[in-house]
Structures are given as structure tokens and as C-alpha cells.
Design an enzyme around this catalytic site. Structure first.
Site, PDB file in Angstrom:
ATOM      1  N   HIS A 199     -12.682  17.242 -15.718  1.00  0.00           N
ATOM      2  CA  HIS A 199     -11.385  16.350 -15.903  1.00  0.00           C
ATOM      3  C   HIS A 199     -11.175  16.563 -17.300  1.00  0.00           C
ATOM      4  CE1 HIS A 199      -8.932  13.005 -16.156  1.00  0.00           C
ATOM      5  NE2 HIS A 199      -9.547  12.325 -16.987  1.00  0.00           N
ATOM      6  N   CYS A 247      -4.968  16.795 -13.895  1.00  0.00           N
ATOM      7  CA  CYS A 247      -5.392  16.496 -15.325  1.00  0.00           C
ATOM      8  C   CYS A 247      -5.324  17.784 -15.968  1.00  0.00           C
ATOM      9  CB  CYS A 247      -6.490  15.739 -15.349  1.00  0.00           C
ATOM     10  SG  CYS A 247      -8.044  16.571 -15.064  1.00  0.00           S
TER      11      CYS A 247
END
Length: 185
Positions: free
Chosen positions: A29, A106
Site C-alpha cells: 500500500h 493506491c
């Protein structure tokens, strides 16, 4: 501008990244830190269409992920006032309902934001798995679009592509029994 990188939630994300690091890859992430805040993207297909997927948090403190490292991507020449406008545009363009773990996640958001900030691109070892997964998904989808009509045609219950039928979008329409298809294809 910094790229803050996180191992995915829980123990499994950290273990997976330890295994992938020697190969120059990982599953991460990430968020983009600029002007004292960190910006990232998340959501789900079931989110309301009007809800933005752009999130903010204090730098290196994204809830639900384990901070791993921070990389400098250079300085942006964008003034704070223009940056605020950019964030508003991104909030409109990156809706939570559009989130897709393979095609719009992301990593893709960070690449877009960094491009608009005119800083260095995200390092390949960070985006490599996301790009590979996206390529596999697109290839599989194209293969299925080509193969499915042929398999249905073998059952002699398939029509030609029909843009007039709602929901077909140029694909062949199969009226075969779904239960039969599950066991036959």
C-alpha cells in the site's frame, strides 16, 4: 514529495514482502506525502458512487497498514494553492466505487498524483506486482471475451454479437443453461 510505503495489513503482508524483496518486488500500500499530509486511494465497488476514494492521514500513519519505508521523489514546483486545487480534482476523479484491486488501486493513484506533481515516478519495484496483476487481468478478460462465444457456439445456443440487446456491449449472447455451462465449460 515522498512516497510512503506500507506492507499490507497483518502478518501475511510482511511475510510476503520479505519473500518477494530478494526478487525486487512486493505487494504494497502506498501514499503520497506532500505539504505535510499523506494522500492515498481506497474504496470498494459497493461504495456510493458519490463518495471519493481519496483519503488523507498524518504522514507514515495510514491506519490498517504497517509502515515500511519512505522514499523521496523530489520537490514539486506546484504552490500550495494549486496543490489544494489538484487534490479537489483528484477527489472527483478517484471515486471509492471505482476501486479495483487489480486495475485502479493506491499504486495507480500514487502514479497519477506524482505525475501531476511533476516529481520522480514511483520506483519499479513498488509498482511491479500491481502492473503484473493488471496485465494478467486485462489479458484474461480479453481471452474470455474471445473464448466464451466459441464455447457457447459449440453448444449451439449462441447468438452473434448484438449491441441492441441491453448489457451485451458487442459480446455474443449465450442463452445456454447456466447450470450446464458450469459443468461443461
Amino acid at each position: 514529495v515522498r512516497l510512503n510505503i506500507y506492507d499490507l495489513r497483518g502478518f501475511h503482508g510482511q511475510v510476503l514482502n520479505r519473500l518477494l524483496r530478494p526478487f525486487g518486488a512486493g505487494v504494497f500500500h502506498c501514499g503520497v506525502e506532500a505539504f505535510g499530509c499523506e494522500w492515498s486511494f481506497g474504496g470498494s465497488p459497493s461504495a456510493p458512487a458519490s463518495r471519493t476514494g481519496v483519503n488523507t492521514c498524518p504522514p507514515q500513519r495510514c491506519r490498517g497498514h504497517n509502515f515500511a519505508e519512505s522514499l523521496s521523489l523530489g520537490m514539486t514546483e506546484l504552490p500550495v494553492s494549486e496543490f489544494r486545487g489538484l487534490v479537489q480534482v483528484l477527489k472527483l476523479e478517484w471515486c471509492a466505487a471505482d476501486y479495483d484491486v487489480l486495475r485502479k488501486n493506491c499504486i495507480h493513484f500514487a502514479e497519477d498524483m506524482c505525475g501531476r506533481l511533476h516529481v520522480d515516478p514511483i520506483p519499479e519495484h513498488i509498482s511491479q506486482c500491481a502492473r503484473a496483476a493488471e496485465t494478467i487481468a486485462v489479458t484474461a478478460e480479453r481471452w474470455l471475451d474471445v473464448q466464451a462465444p466459441e464455447k457457447c457456439a459449440a453448444l449451439s445456443r449462441c447468438s452473434a454479437p448484438d449491441d441492441a440487446r441491453p448489457g451485451t456491449r458487442g459480446r455474443a449472447v449465450c442463452d445456454a443453461n447456466p447450470r450446464f455451462l458450469k459443468t461443461s465449460l
